[in-house]
Scaffold this active site. Structure first.
Site: not given
Length: 209
Positions: A10, A57, A109
């Site tokens: 991430d 990501e 998310d």
């Protein structure tokens, strides 16, 4: 990392460059971009642990140096179908993908596919209907799943909420909202043979075995 089947890194852009705010001036206006560890960190990880299945990501504020780092270490980036319909030729549209991509209908998310469709702008909804060929008919979540599976992306990932066709009530996380996140749970009897058969057929016909 040693025991994971796949590791999503991430905030990958921070490995190319990150925003530093000095402790002496703790406001963003005094911050500056600083070089991240770059390829050296990933080379060290691979030397220690071998060739790991990493996913970058690469979402948000992405610069050419971020993409150059991702390509230099040879890992796929991410595409999110829910981001695809705000403008023409969005890089999140399946026909724009590089094969070295992991496509998600949505992530933890995001809203669910059904929830996104119900709350999307008129333009986004019309673009999605045209691109996915649903014209307001049929379950939109399975149109999303088909688009992900039939894309050239190396890996397609689908949240179970989309397989079940759930709406916003099943959303996992709302970034920035400190209440009622991460509370959704999958019931033991929620998935059945019909879901399994649909996924089997789609997996076989798209070669994702």
């Amino acid at each position: 990392m040693r025991f994971a089947d796949i590791v999503r890194v991430d905030h990958f852009r921070g490995f190319a460059a990150y925003w530093e705010i000095p402790a002496s001036e703790p406001t963003a206006i005094h911050g500056r971009w600083m070089p991240g560890p770059g390829r050296a960190l990933f080379d060290a990880i691979r030397t220690a642990l071998g060739d790991l299945p990493l996913v970058a990501e690469d979402l948000g504020f992405i610069t050419p140096e971020v993409q150059e780092l991702r390509k230099a270490i040879g890992v796929p980036g991410m595409k999110i179908l829910q981001f695809a319909f705000a403008k023409a030729n969005s890089p999140h549209l399946p026909h724009c993908y590089d094969p070295m991509t992991v496509v998600y209908t949505g992530t933890h998310d995001n809203d669910t596919a059904r929830g996104w469709f119900e709350h999307a702008s008129d333009e986004e909804r019309q673009n999605a209907q045209m691109y996915l060929g649903i014209n307001g008919e049929g379950p939109v979540e399975w149109a999303f799943i088909r688009a992900a599976f039939t894309s050239v992306a190396e890996i397609a990932i689908v949240p179970v909420q989309d397989i079940l066709g759930l709406g916003s009530e099943a959303r996992m996380n709302r970034p920035g909202d400190g209440t009622e996140n991460w509370s959704w749970r999958l019931r033991s009897d929620a998935l059945d043979r019909d879901h399994a058969e649909l996924l089997r057929q789609l997996t076989e016909i798209t070669g994702r075995l």
